[in-house]
Design a protein around this motif. Structure first.
Motif, PDB file in Angstrom:
ATOM      1  N   GLN A   1       0.664  -0.866   0.422  1.00 23.00           N
ATOM      2  CA  GLN A   1       0.001   0.200   0.122  1.00 23.00           C
ATOM      3  C   GLN A   1       0.888   1.173   0.164  1.00 23.00           C
ATOM      4  O   GLN A   1       0.147   2.078  -0.056  1.00 23.00           O
ATOM      5  CB  GLN A   1      -0.921  -0.193   1.448  1.00 23.00           C
ATOM      6  N   ARG A   2       1.836   1.182   0.984  1.00 25.66           N
ATOM      7  CA  ARG A   2       2.770   2.623   1.175  1.00 25.66           C
ATOM      8  C   ARG A   2       3.125   2.694  -0.587  1.00 25.66           C
ATOM      9  O   ARG A   2       3.688   3.742  -0.806  1.00 25.66           O
ATOM     10  CB  ARG A   2       3.891   2.396   2.065  1.00 25.66           C
ATOM     11  N   ALA A   3       4.083   1.570  -0.867  1.00 29.08           N
ATOM     12  CA  ALA A   3       4.412   1.750  -1.996  1.00 29.08           C
ATOM     13  C   ALA A   3       3.999   1.832  -2.481  1.00 29.08           C
ATOM     14  O   ALA A   3       4.636   2.627  -4.243  1.00 29.08           O
ATOM     15  CB  ALA A   3       5.174  -0.545  -2.894  1.00 29.08           C
ATOM     16  N   PHE A   4       2.733   1.841  -3.545  1.00 30.61           N
ATOM     17  CA  PHE A   4       1.352   2.249  -4.614  1.00 30.61           C
ATOM     18  C   PHE A   4       1.336   4.098  -4.427  1.00 30.61           C
ATOM     19  O   PHE A   4       1.110   4.525  -5.498  1.00 30.61           O
ATOM     20  CB  PHE A   4       0.156   1.247  -4.395  1.00 30.61           C
TER      21      PHE A   4
ATOM     22  N   ALA B   1       1.267   4.177  -7.992  1.00 31.93           N
ATOM     23  CA  ALA B   1       0.595   3.470  -9.178  1.00 31.93           C
ATOM     24  C   ALA B   1      -1.362   3.256  -8.643  1.00 31.93           C
ATOM     25  O   ALA B   1      -1.276   2.818  -9.098  1.00 31.93           O
ATOM     26  CB  ALA B   1       1.291   2.281  -8.163  1.00 31.93           C
ATOM     27  N   LEU B   2      -1.505   4.156  -8.416  1.00 36.08           N
ATOM     28  CA  LEU B   2      -2.930   4.064  -8.267  1.00 36.08           C
ATOM     29  C   LEU B   2      -3.795   5.490  -8.748  1.00 36.08           C
ATOM     30  O   LEU B   2      -3.067   7.209  -8.657  1.00 36.08           O
ATOM     31  CB  LEU B   2      -3.464   3.744  -7.150  1.00 36.08           C
ATOM     32  N   GLN B   3      -4.226   5.648  -9.307  1.00 31.09           N
ATOM     33  CA  GLN B   3      -5.282   6.552  -9.934  1.00 31.09           C
ATOM     34  C   GLN B   3      -7.062   6.962  -9.499  1.00 31.09           C
ATOM     35  O   GLN B   3      -7.484   7.073  -8.666  1.00 31.09           O
ATOM     36  CB  GLN B   3      -5.430   7.086 -10.813  1.00 31.09           C
ATOM     37  N   CYS B   4      -7.476   6.315 -10.285  1.00 34.40           N
ATOM     38  CA  CYS B   4      -9.193   6.489  -9.467  1.00 34.40           C
ATOM     39  C   CYS B   4      -9.577   5.235  -8.816  1.00 34.40           C
ATOM     40  O   CYS B   4     -10.506   5.711  -7.869  1.00 34.40           O
ATOM     41  CB  CYS B   4     -10.437   5.727 -11.234  1.00 34.40           C
ATOM     42  N   GLY B   5      -8.755   4.389  -8.211  1.00 32.73           N
ATOM     43  CA  GLY B   5      -8.769   3.494  -7.472  1.00 32.73           C
ATOM     44  C   GLY B   5      -9.593   2.371  -7.407  1.00 32.73           C
ATOM     45  O   GLY B   5     -10.005   1.308  -7.022  1.00 32.73           O
ATOM     46  N   ILE B   6     -10.613   2.191  -8.555  1.00 34.75           N
ATOM     47  CA  ILE B   6     -11.346   0.612  -8.994  1.00 34.75           C
ATOM     48  C   ILE B   6     -10.453  -0.051  -8.753  1.00 34.75           C
ATOM     49  O   ILE B   6     -11.062  -1.085  -8.433  1.00 34.75           O
ATOM     50  CB  ILE B   6     -12.305   0.906 -10.001  1.00 34.75           C
ATOM     51  N   CYS B   7      -9.669  -0.310  -9.017  1.00 30.64           N
ATOM     52  CA  CYS B   7      -8.220  -1.361  -9.784  1.00 30.64           C
ATOM     53  C   CYS B   7      -7.920  -2.031  -8.624  1.00 30.64           C
ATOM     54  O   CYS B   7      -7.388  -2.986  -8.250  1.00 30.64           O
ATOM     55  CB  CYS B   7      -8.139  -1.922 -10.807  1.00 30.64           C
TER      56      CYS B   7
ATOM     57  N   TYR C   1       0.913  -0.256 -16.903  1.00 31.48           N
ATOM     58  CA  TYR C   1       0.876  -1.533 -15.457  1.00 31.48           C
ATOM     59  C   TYR C   1       2.771  -0.560 -15.411  1.00 31.48           C
ATOM     60  O   TYR C   1       3.198  -1.400 -14.212  1.00 31.48           O
ATOM     61  CB  TYR C   1       1.109  -2.632 -15.670  1.00 31.48           C
ATOM     62  N   ASP C   2       2.764   0.042 -15.966  1.00 26.61           N
ATOM     63  CA  ASP C   2       4.931   0.391 -15.229  1.00 26.61           C
ATOM     64  C   ASP C   2       4.882   0.454 -13.569  1.00 26.61           C
ATOM     65  O   ASP C   2       5.558   0.680 -13.230  1.00 26.61           O
ATOM     66  CB  ASP C   2       5.276   1.519 -16.074  1.00 26.61           C
ATOM     67  N   LYS C   3       4.087   1.949 -13.143  1.00 30.61           N
ATOM     68  CA  LYS C   3       4.272   1.813 -12.606  1.00 30.61           C
ATOM     69  C   LYS C   3       4.130   0.984 -11.091  1.00 30.61           C
ATOM     70  O   LYS C   3       3.755   1.384 -10.333  1.00 30.61           O
ATOM     71  CB  LYS C   3       2.952   3.344 -11.950  1.00 30.61           C
ATOM     72  N   ILE C   4       3.121   0.317 -11.645  1.00 29.21           N
ATOM     73  CA  ILE C   4       2.191  -0.887 -10.973  1.00 29.21           C
ATOM     74  C   ILE C   4       2.905  -2.201 -10.576  1.00 29.21           C
ATOM     75  O   ILE C   4       3.870  -2.494  -9.186  1.00 29.21           O
ATOM     76  CB  ILE C   4       1.364  -1.402 -11.048  1.00 29.21           C
ATOM     77  N   VAL C   5       3.813  -2.194 -11.145  1.00 34.16           N
ATOM     78  CA  VAL C   5       5.270  -3.494 -11.110  1.00 34.16           C
ATOM     79  C   VAL C   5       5.983  -2.654 -10.732  1.00 34.16           C
ATOM     80  O   VAL C   5       6.311  -3.419  -9.917  1.00 34.16           O
ATOM     81  CB  VAL C   5       5.516  -3.499 -12.708  1.00 34.16           C
ATOM     82  N   ARG C   6       6.705  -0.714 -10.306  1.00 34.29           N
ATOM     83  CA  ARG C   6       7.673  -0.442 -10.361  1.00 34.29           C
ATOM     84  C   ARG C   6       7.019  -0.807  -8.793  1.00 34.29           C
ATOM     85  O   ARG C   6       7.988  -1.149  -7.547  1.00 34.29           O
ATOM     86  CB  ARG C   6       7.885   0.887 -10.467  1.00 34.29           C
ATOM     87  N   ALA C   7       6.120   0.172  -7.939  1.00 32.21           N
ATOM     88  CA  ALA C   7       5.619  -0.706  -6.952  1.00 32.21           C
ATOM     89  C   ALA C   7       5.172  -2.095  -6.622  1.00 32.21           C
ATOM     90  O   ALA C   7       6.250  -1.997  -4.573  1.00 32.21           O
ATOM     91  CB  ALA C   7       3.963   0.232  -6.904  1.00 32.21           C
ATOM     92  N   VAL C   8       5.179  -2.790  -6.758  1.00 32.48           N
ATOM     93  CA  VAL C   8       5.600  -4.172  -6.586  1.00 32.48           C
ATOM     94  C   VAL C   8       6.353  -4.571  -6.266  1.00 32.48           C
ATOM     95  O   VAL C   8       6.896  -5.000  -4.782  1.00 32.48           O
ATOM     96  CB  VAL C   8       4.114  -5.198  -7.039  1.00 32.48           C
ATOM     97  N   GLN C   9       7.568  -4.299  -7.270  1.00 27.98           N
ATOM     98  CA  GLN C   9       8.904  -4.176  -7.209  1.00 27.98           C
ATOM     99  C   GLN C   9       9.301  -3.635  -5.470  1.00 27.98           C
ATOM    100  O   GLN C   9      10.280  -4.427  -4.692  1.00 27.98           O
ATOM    101  CB  GLN C   9       9.317  -3.991  -8.558  1.00 27.98           C
ATOM    102  N   ALA C  10       9.516  -2.658  -5.299  1.00 28.40           N
ATOM    103  CA  ALA C  10       9.741  -2.000  -4.302  1.00 28.40           C
ATOM    104  C   ALA C  10       9.411  -2.422  -2.648  1.00 28.40           C
ATOM    105  O   ALA C  10      10.096  -2.466  -2.113  1.00 28.40           O
ATOM    106  CB  ALA C  10       9.665  -0.413  -4.621  1.00 28.40           C
ATOM    107  N   ALA C  11       8.002  -2.502  -2.773  1.00 30.36           N
ATOM    108  CA  ALA C  11       7.568  -3.317  -1.856  1.00 30.36           C
ATOM    109  C   ALA C  11       8.590  -4.541  -1.534  1.00 30.36           C
ATOM    110  O   ALA C  11       7.988  -4.790  -0.283  1.00 30.36           O
ATOM    111  CB  ALA C  11       5.565  -3.635  -1.722  1.00 30.36           C
ATOM    112  N   ALA C  12       8.215  -5.228  -2.732  1.00 28.72           N
ATOM    113  CA  ALA C  12       8.896  -6.830  -1.994  1.00 28.72           C
ATOM    114  C   ALA C  12      10.693  -7.218  -1.757  1.00 28.72           C
ATOM    115  O   ALA C  12      10.924  -7.543  -0.856  1.00 28.72           O
ATOM    116  CB  ALA C  12       8.960  -7.160  -3.960  1.00 28.72           C
ATOM    117  N   ALA C  13      11.270  -5.933  -2.283  1.00 25.62           N
ATOM    118  CA  ALA C  13      12.662  -5.580  -1.784  1.00 25.62           C
ATOM    119  C   ALA C  13      12.376  -5.116  -0.088  1.00 25.62           C
ATOM    120  O   ALA C  13      13.029  -5.528   0.479  1.00 25.62           O
ATOM    121  CB  ALA C  13      13.477  -4.123  -2.647  1.00 25.62           C
TER     122      ALA C  13
END
Length: 158
Positions: A90-93, A98-104, A141-153
Motif C-alpha cells: 500500500q505504501r509503495a503504491f 501506482a493508483l489513480q481512480c482506485g477501482i482496480c 502497468y509500469d508504475k504498478i510493477v515498480r511499486a510491487v518490486q519496491a514493496a518486494a525489496a
C-alpha cells in the motif's frame, strides 16, 4: 424468499450473515457486511477489481456465491493493513503513484500480496503475468510493477 446462513472468517474475524441463494460473495461483502473495498468492475471475472483470497486462493468474488463462504477463510483489502500501519504494498503504491481512480487498486493489491507470499523476488515479467487478471485503465502497468518490486525489496529486507 429463503435465506442461507453463512458462518465464515473474514480478515481473521468470525462473521455470520444471511444471504439469498443467488447472491455473490462480492454483494455480500459490500452490501451486507459493509466491506466496500472490493469493487465490481465487470461482474464476469474479467477485470479483477473484486479479487479476494478465499481459503488461500485468489478469486474474483463476483464469481463466487456468498453461500460458498460457509466455513471459509476470506481475506479482503480491508484486512491488508498491519494494525494502524499500511502494508508495504500500500505504501509503495502511494510512493510510486501506482493508483489513480482506485477501482482496480484493491484487487491489484490483493493479487500482488498473494504473488509476494509465493515468490518474494519476482521478475518484472512474473509480476506482469501474475497481475494479468487485473485491468487498470488509468495508470498503465509500469508504475504498478515498480511499486510491487519496491514493496518486494522492502519486505525481503525485513
Amino acid at each position: 424468499m429463503s435465506r442461507i446462513h453463512v458462518a465464515t472468517r473474514i480478515n481473521g474475524d468470525a462473521t455470520e450473515f444471511l444471504c439469498a441463494p443467488e447472491e455473490t460473495l462480492l454483494d455480500a461483502l459490500r452490501n451486507r457486511l459493509g466491506l466496500t473495498g472490493s469493487k465490481e468492475g465487470c461482474g464476469t471475472g474479467d477485470c479483477g477489481a473484486c479479487s479476494v483470497v478465499l481459503n488461500g486462493r485468489l478469486v474474483c468474488s463476483c464469481l463466487v456465491l456468498a453461500a460458498e463462504a460457509e466455513g471459509a477463510e476470506i481475506e479482503t483489502i480491508e484486512g491488508m493493513a498491519e494494525g494502524e500501519s499500511l502494508h508495504p504494498l500500500q505504501r509503495a503504491f502511494i510512493d510510486h503513484a501506482a493508483l489513480q481512480c482506485g477501482i482496480c487498486t484493491p484487487g491489484i493489491l490483493i493479487a500482488a500480496r498473494e504473488l509476494l507470499k509465493r515468490n518474494p523476488a519476482p521478475s518484472d515479467e512474473e509480476v506482469r503475468y501474475w497481475l494479468a487478471g487485473n485491468l487498470c485503465r488509468c495508470t498503465g502497468y509500469d508504475k504498478i510493477v515498480r511499486a510491487v518490486q519496491a514493496a518486494a525489496a522492502e519486505m525481503r529486507e525485513g
